[in-house]
Design a protein around this motif. Sequence first.
Motif, PDB file in Angstrom:
ATOM      1  N   ARG A  77      -5.864  13.709   8.147  1.00 14.31           N
ATOM      2  CA  ARG A  77      -5.073  12.503   7.933  1.00 14.31           C
ATOM      3  C   ARG A  77      -5.440  11.930   6.580  1.00 14.31           C
ATOM      4  N   LEU A  78      -4.445  11.587   5.787  1.00 17.20           N
ATOM      5  CA  LEU A  78      -4.655  10.913   4.518  1.00 17.20           C
ATOM      6  C   LEU A  78      -4.128   9.491   4.633  1.00 17.20           C
ATOM      7  N   ARG A  79      -4.949   8.531   4.231  1.00 11.38           N
ATOM      8  CA  ARG A  79      -4.535   7.128   4.209  1.00 11.38           C
ATOM      9  C   ARG A  79      -5.155   6.466   2.984  1.00 11.38           C
ATOM     10  N   PRO A  80      -4.556   5.372   2.498  1.00  8.48           N
ATOM     11  CA  PRO A  80      -5.122   4.709   1.317  1.00  8.48           C
ATOM     12  C   PRO A  80      -6.574   4.291   1.541  1.00  8.48           C
ATOM     13  N   PRO A 135       0.833  -1.216   0.000  1.00 10.24           N
ATOM     14  CA  PRO A 135       0.000   0.000   0.000  1.00 10.24           C
ATOM     15  C   PRO A 135       0.859   1.254   0.000  1.00 10.24           C
ATOM     16  N   GLY A 136       0.221   2.370  -0.309  1.00 10.77           N
ATOM     17  CA  GLY A 136       0.940   3.634  -0.299  1.00 10.77           C
ATOM     18  C   GLY A 136       1.153   4.153   1.111  1.00 10.77           C
ATOM     19  N   SER A 187      -2.993   1.573  -6.976  1.00  7.05           N
ATOM     20  CA  SER A 187      -3.717   2.843  -7.000  1.00  7.05           C
ATOM     21  C   SER A 187      -3.028   3.817  -6.057  1.00  7.05           C
ATOM     22  N   PHE A 188      -3.416   5.089  -6.201  1.00  6.65           N
ATOM     23  CA  PHE A 188      -2.929   6.142  -5.304  1.00  6.65           C
ATOM     24  C   PHE A 188      -4.139   6.983  -4.927  1.00  6.65           C
ATOM     25  N   HIS A 189      -5.110   6.309  -4.279  1.00  8.03           N
ATOM     26  CA  HIS A 189      -6.414   6.870  -3.942  1.00  8.03           C
ATOM     27  C   HIS A 189      -6.495   6.976  -2.420  1.00  8.03           C
ATOM     28  N   TYR A 190      -6.720   8.188  -1.909  1.00 10.50           N
ATOM     29  CA  TYR A 190      -6.612   8.449  -0.478  1.00 10.50           C
ATOM     30  C   TYR A 190      -7.909   8.980   0.134  1.00 10.50           C
ATOM     31  N   ALA A 191      -8.238   8.428   1.298  1.00  8.21           N
ATOM     32  CA  ALA A 191      -9.336   8.957   2.109  1.00  8.21           C
ATOM     33  C   ALA A 191      -8.844  10.183   2.866  1.00  8.21           C
TER      34      ALA A 191
END
Length: 203
Positions: free
Chosen positions: A26-29, A16-17, A83-87
């Motif tokens: 906060r950004l997380r995958p 994962p990223g 992917s590089f998609h972040y919540a």
Amino acid sequence: MDTLPEQPVYVIVPSPGPSFESDRLRLRPVTDSDAPALFAVRSRWEVAQMNHPKIPLKSIEETRQWMLTKVFTQGPADVIGRSFHYAILDKSIPESQERLIGSVSISAVDPFPEIGYALLPESWGKGYMTEALNMLLKMWWELPRRSIEGGPQPGEQEKVFALCETQNVGSSGVLRKCGFKFVSEYRHEQDKLDVWSLEKPRI
């Protein structure tokens, strides 16, 4: 302009990223369990009207199908399937409540790295999207790079790009604040879009 920019993929995308935090966010995958919260964002008319195809998502299952579009299907072999998609999580919201207020991503890497994002309308106007995009860009620029024959020529620099509806003043404002520059106009079906680009910071 009838054509879009082209740029090869320089990054090596981890899986994962990484994650990243600021004082507020906060950004997380993104994970599958985020589907209900992302549905709460992408089902809103205010969000859908500025995102292709301008139709609010109608179910959590449809949201999962949309989430799959963030998985790279073109590009180098070691990028496909990642992917590089972040919540985007709002740290001011109690942990007992849903903290996810949107998402930000590199939505595609072919024909160029393209930024995508959406935020819950209740969180608009607080600078969250500008902050989240800057965080994502910092992570993207810090990823390891691959050697590419015929890469950027002297004076050229690696870039990321964004497509934004010309009428979407809020989104274009976010891009400007993050340092993006207007490149050209582009039409997709009935939509009039602006193409924006941002150069990788020089070391």
